[in-house]
Design a protein around this motif. Sequence first.
Motif, PDB file in Angstrom:
ATOM      1  N   CYS A 109       0.889  -1.183  -0.001  1.00 15.08           N
ATOM      2  CA  CYS A 109       0.214  -0.004   0.090  1.00 15.08           C
ATOM      3  C   CYS A 109       1.041   1.384   0.150  1.00 15.08           C
ATOM      4  CB  CYS A 109      -0.789   0.011   1.252  1.00 15.08           C
ATOM      5  SG  CYS A 109      -2.272  -1.188   1.080  1.00 15.08           S
ATOM      6  N   ARG A 110       1.935   1.183   0.673  1.00 12.57           N
ATOM      7  CA  ARG A 110       2.866   2.584   0.662  1.00 12.57           C
ATOM      8  C   ARG A 110       3.432   2.880  -0.490  1.00 12.57           C
ATOM      9  NH1 ARG A 110       7.993   2.220   1.439  1.00 12.57           N
ATOM     10  NH2 ARG A 110       8.335   0.271   2.273  1.00 12.57           N
ATOM     11  N   ALA A 114      -1.768   3.217  -2.194  1.00 16.15           N
ATOM     12  CA  ALA A 114      -3.431   2.638  -1.921  1.00 16.15           C
ATOM     13  C   ALA A 114      -3.593   3.000  -0.546  1.00 16.15           C
ATOM     14  CB  ALA A 114      -3.417   1.228  -2.502  1.00 16.15           C
ATOM     15  N   SER A 115      -4.877   2.770  -0.207  1.00 18.28           N
ATOM     16  CA  SER A 115      -5.292   3.174   1.171  1.00 18.28           C
ATOM     17  C   SER A 115      -5.229   1.933   1.970  1.00 18.28           C
ATOM     18  CB  SER A 115      -6.797   3.536   1.245  1.00 18.28           C
ATOM     19  OG  SER A 115      -7.218   3.302   2.365  1.00 18.28           O
ATOM     20  N   THR A 117      -6.272   1.384   4.906  1.00 21.00           N
ATOM     21  CA  THR A 117      -7.464   1.016   5.682  1.00 21.00           C
ATOM     22  C   THR A 117      -8.557   0.443   4.693  1.00 21.00           C
ATOM     23  OG1 THR A 117      -7.394   3.162   6.693  1.00 21.00           O
ATOM     24  CG2 THR A 117      -9.600   2.073   6.798  1.00 21.00           C
ATOM     25  N   GLU A 118      -8.321   0.649   3.278  1.00 21.15           N
ATOM     26  CA  GLU A 118      -9.383  -0.166   2.451  1.00 21.15           C
ATOM     27  C   GLU A 118      -8.890  -1.475   2.278  1.00 21.15           C
ATOM     28  OE1 GLU A 118     -10.562   0.326  -2.171  1.00 21.15           O
ATOM     29  OE2 GLU A 118      -9.576   1.825  -1.501  1.00 21.15           O
TER      30      GLU A 118
END
Length: 186
Positions: A109-110, A114-115, A117-118
């Motif tokens: 995600c990093r 991207a989120s 949390t999602e």
Amino acid sequence: MRVYAEKRILNLRPHTYRRPGGFRRRDTSRPRDNRPANGTYGCVVADLDPAVALARWAEFVNRALRSVRPALSDRKIYELSGISTSTLSRWRNAKGTQLPEIDRVKVFCRVVGASLTEAMAVLGMTDDDPQATPEAPLPPDVQIILRKLADPSTPEADRDFIRQSLEMLADRARSVGKTKPASQAH
């Protein structure tokens, strides 16, 4: 006699003894998976079918990769995150039986922006579920019974028999929870 003595010595050695050739026995005290030993991730894990979670994760990964695709290739993502190209392929195609490790999800995600949390919600690791969880598929015999009930060519006598049988089974299932065990009857 010597062979017996050697076997006896091997059995008496401390548990840290390594077998010849460097082979170790796998710890079978718990199944292999990516969950921590205490069984929690520090957040609420929903009862989500792993196949559904893998399919959702594949959609999430494909969407994230489409958004960064011109700038980042699989090779570049590997260089930035350490997530191999084969792992990315497995994630994109929903292959495998295990959910990705939390650390890898965070790194992915990093790198792609991207989120997190999602991503956690997609994997079923939070309270808020982005999509309704589909019901488990019905067993084949139940599907046959439902098709028979819905089929207009099935004789009415057969439909009545099936309905009565289902009502009887439902009544029995309801009454099983209400009865007291024989040990408490007195």
